[in-house]
Design a protein around this motif. Structure first.
Motif, PDB file in Angstrom:
ATOM      1  N   LEU B 126       0.835  -1.206   0.000  1.00  0.00           N
ATOM      2  CA  LEU B 126       0.000   0.000   0.000  1.00  0.00           C
ATOM      3  C   LEU B 126       0.871   1.258   0.000  1.00  0.00           C
ATOM      4  O   LEU B 126       0.606   2.223  -0.734  1.00  0.00           O
ATOM      5  CB  LEU B 126      -0.898  -0.025   1.235  1.00  0.00           C
ATOM      6  N   ALA B 127       1.939   1.226   0.804  1.00  0.00           N
ATOM      7  CA  ALA B 127       2.816   2.393   0.896  1.00  0.00           C
ATOM      8  C   ALA B 127       3.535   2.651  -0.423  1.00  0.00           C
ATOM      9  O   ALA B 127       3.669   3.794  -0.862  1.00  0.00           O
ATOM     10  CB  ALA B 127       3.820   2.194   2.032  1.00  0.00           C
ATOM     11  N   ALA B 128       3.994   1.574  -1.073  1.00  0.00           N
ATOM     12  CA  ALA B 128       4.662   1.738  -2.365  1.00  0.00           C
ATOM     13  C   ALA B 128       3.689   2.326  -3.393  1.00  0.00           C
ATOM     14  O   ALA B 128       4.060   3.163  -4.218  1.00  0.00           O
ATOM     15  CB  ALA B 128       5.211   0.398  -2.853  1.00  0.00           C
ATOM     16  N   ALA B 129       2.413   1.887  -3.311  1.00  0.00           N
ATOM     17  CA  ALA B 129       1.405   2.430  -4.217  1.00  0.00           C
ATOM     18  C   ALA B 129       1.133   3.899  -3.912  1.00  0.00           C
ATOM     19  O   ALA B 129       0.986   4.721  -4.829  1.00  0.00           O
ATOM     20  CB  ALA B 129       0.109   1.614  -4.101  1.00  0.00           C
ATOM     21  N   ALA B 130       1.089   4.255  -2.608  1.00  0.00           N
ATOM     22  CA  ALA B 130       0.858   5.652  -2.226  1.00  0.00           C
ATOM     23  C   ALA B 130       1.975   6.551  -2.739  1.00  0.00           C
ATOM     24  O   ALA B 130       1.737   7.689  -3.155  1.00  0.00           O
ATOM     25  CB  ALA B 130       0.732   5.770  -0.708  1.00  0.00           C
ATOM     26  N   SER B 131       3.204   6.042  -2.752  1.00  0.00           N
ATOM     27  CA  SER B 131       4.317   6.802  -3.325  1.00  0.00           C
ATOM     28  C   SER B 131       4.057   7.117  -4.788  1.00  0.00           C
ATOM     29  O   SER B 131       4.360   8.215  -5.264  1.00  0.00           O
ATOM     30  CB  SER B 131       5.626   6.018  -3.218  1.00  0.00           C
ATOM     31  N   GLY B 132       3.502   6.128  -5.490  1.00  0.00           N
ATOM     32  CA  GLY B 132       3.170   6.345  -6.900  1.00  0.00           C
ATOM     33  C   GLY B 132       2.153   7.459  -7.066  1.00  0.00           C
ATOM     34  O   GLY B 132       2.235   8.262  -7.999  1.00  0.00           O
ATOM     35  N   LEU B 133       1.202   7.529  -6.130  1.00  0.00           N
ATOM     36  CA  LEU B 133       0.185   8.582  -6.158  1.00  0.00           C
ATOM     37  C   LEU B 133       0.820   9.970  -6.019  1.00  0.00           C
ATOM     38  O   LEU B 133       0.477  10.907  -6.741  1.00  0.00           O
ATOM     39  CB  LEU B 133      -0.792   8.358  -5.003  1.00  0.00           C
ATOM     40  N   VAL B 134       1.750  10.089  -5.064  1.00  0.00           N
ATOM     41  CA  VAL B 134       2.394  11.394  -4.846  1.00  0.00           C
ATOM     42  C   VAL B 134       3.264  11.755  -6.047  1.00  0.00           C
ATOM     43  O   VAL B 134       3.287  12.901  -6.499  1.00  0.00           O
ATOM     44  CB  VAL B 134       3.234  11.393  -3.554  1.00  0.00           C
TER      45      VAL B 134
END
Lengths: 182, 188
Positions: B126-134
């Motif tokens: 989830l955190a790696a995906a959130a990085s993609g969002l930012v």
């Protein structure tokens, strides 16, 4: 049942309020611009949690509905329970809200002045650079290996080129993680 | 939720009350996955006709220029414009109440189960995906700078200062923001 979530000292609550009020006043362009500073303060200065936990809470705020500034609620909650959550959120929201209230009318009055567009044109690149810095630092924390780095880049590419809802991509990331693939 | 036929509010007649402001921003709060501004535009301009598209853009410009979460500033400005302090408070409360409860519930669940290996792995993904969002957000903000050498240079210096040199944010902004405004002599 979960005492750590309800524990908190007055000192921590005061520190939360001070930290988020300060950050709120320099977060021009949104909360993402102060993310690296927030991470530094929470993890290194106050030692409230590990870097991995900070990133997990940030991801949780992204995955929940509502503005991503709710990471302040989560950090406050983690540090000092309900009182911490309310303090951190109020401190992040209060000063900008008062400033918005005070300047809203003046802004309408100045709408056609050229300096306004010039200020805006000047601030856009600063914001862009700061959010990019936040993105780079956050990605460096979450990219613990080639697989998670690839996941971050793939999701960036999908968001820029398709109209897939971000929530599906976050869910996909969670599932890939759960399966032990990243 | 009703389909709103009128595209422009009539001055003085269609002004939303305190309850409508709370309700409107409540709907943004619970819908606003992955960024709230698109939902704000949908509710304010398309669904309720509180602002014309150009008025929305103009107010948004102020909210991006002021410090703080853009959507919070927007709720305060719009609420205040229609109903003064009570309107600002109602819009803000509507925006934040539901998401705060949801996020604290999720936080409590994470606190209770975050130690489990499966949950830990899920959060890693989830955190790696959130990085993609930012990262995607950053690229979208930077997109209008394409072909503008000055803007790209300023953004590059800001990136270098924070991400590479690890300079503190406040002094960096106090130097870069006035410098950038001074260098941007003519509006693009």
């Amino acid at each position: 049942m979960t005492p750590p979530w309800l524990a908190g000292s007055w000192a921590d609550i005061g520190a939360l309020g001070g930290l988020f009020a300060q950050l709120s006043l320099i977060s021009v362009g949104g909360v993402n611009t102060v993310l690296p500073e927030l991470q530094r303060q929470v993890v290194q200065v106050h030692r409230w949690m590990s870097g991995a936990e900070f990133v997990a809470l940030y991801a949780l705020a992204q995955a929940a509905p509502g503005p991503n500034m709710l990471v302040s609620t989560l950090i406050g909650w983690r540090v000092a329970g309900l009182a911490g959550a309310l303090t951190a959120t109020a401190a992040l929201v209060g000063p900008p809200a008062l400033l918005s209230y005070a300047t809203g009318h003046a802004w309408q009055y100045f709408r056609d002045r050229p300096w306004r567009r010039r200020v805006q044109a000047g601030l856009t690149p600063v914001t862009a650079g700061l959010v990019m810095a936040a993105a780079v630092l956050l990605s460096m924390t979450t990219a613990t290996g080639p697989a998670s780095a690839a996941l971050t880049l793939a999701i960036t590419a999908l968001l820029l080129t398709t109209r897939i809802h971000p929530l599906w991509l976050l869910a996909a990331g969670g599932l890939l993680g759960m399966a032990g693939l990243v | 939720m009703q389909p709103i036929p009128h595209p422009e509010p009539q001055p003085g007649t269609g002004l939303p009350g305190v309850g409508a402001l709370f309700g409107g921003f409540f709907s943004i709060g619970i819908c606003g996955f992955g960024g709230t501004l698109p939902w704000a535009r949908r509710m304010v301009v398309e669904q309720r006709g509180w602002l014309a598209a150009s008025e929305f853009t103009d107010l948004l410009a102020l909210c991006q220029f002021l410090p703080g979460p853009n959507i919070v500033n927007f709720a305060v400005c719009l609420g205040a414009r229609f109903r003064g302090p009570a309107g600002a408070a109602a819009a803000l409360a509507g925006l934040l109440s539901a998401p705060m409860v949801i996020v604290m519930t999720l936080g409590a669940l994470y606190g209770a189960y975050g130690g489990h290996a499966v949950v830990g792995r899920a959060f890693h993904g989830l955190a790696a995906a959130a990085s993609g969002l930012v990262l995607a957000t950053a690229l979208q903000i930077a997109a209008p700078l394409r072909g503008r050498a000055l803007g790209l240079a300023v953004a590059g210096v800001a990136l270098l200062a924070i991400a590479v040199l690890r300079l503190p944010l406040l002094p960096t902004m106090l130097v870069l923001a006035p410098l950038s405004v001074a260098l941007h002599r003519t509006p693009r």
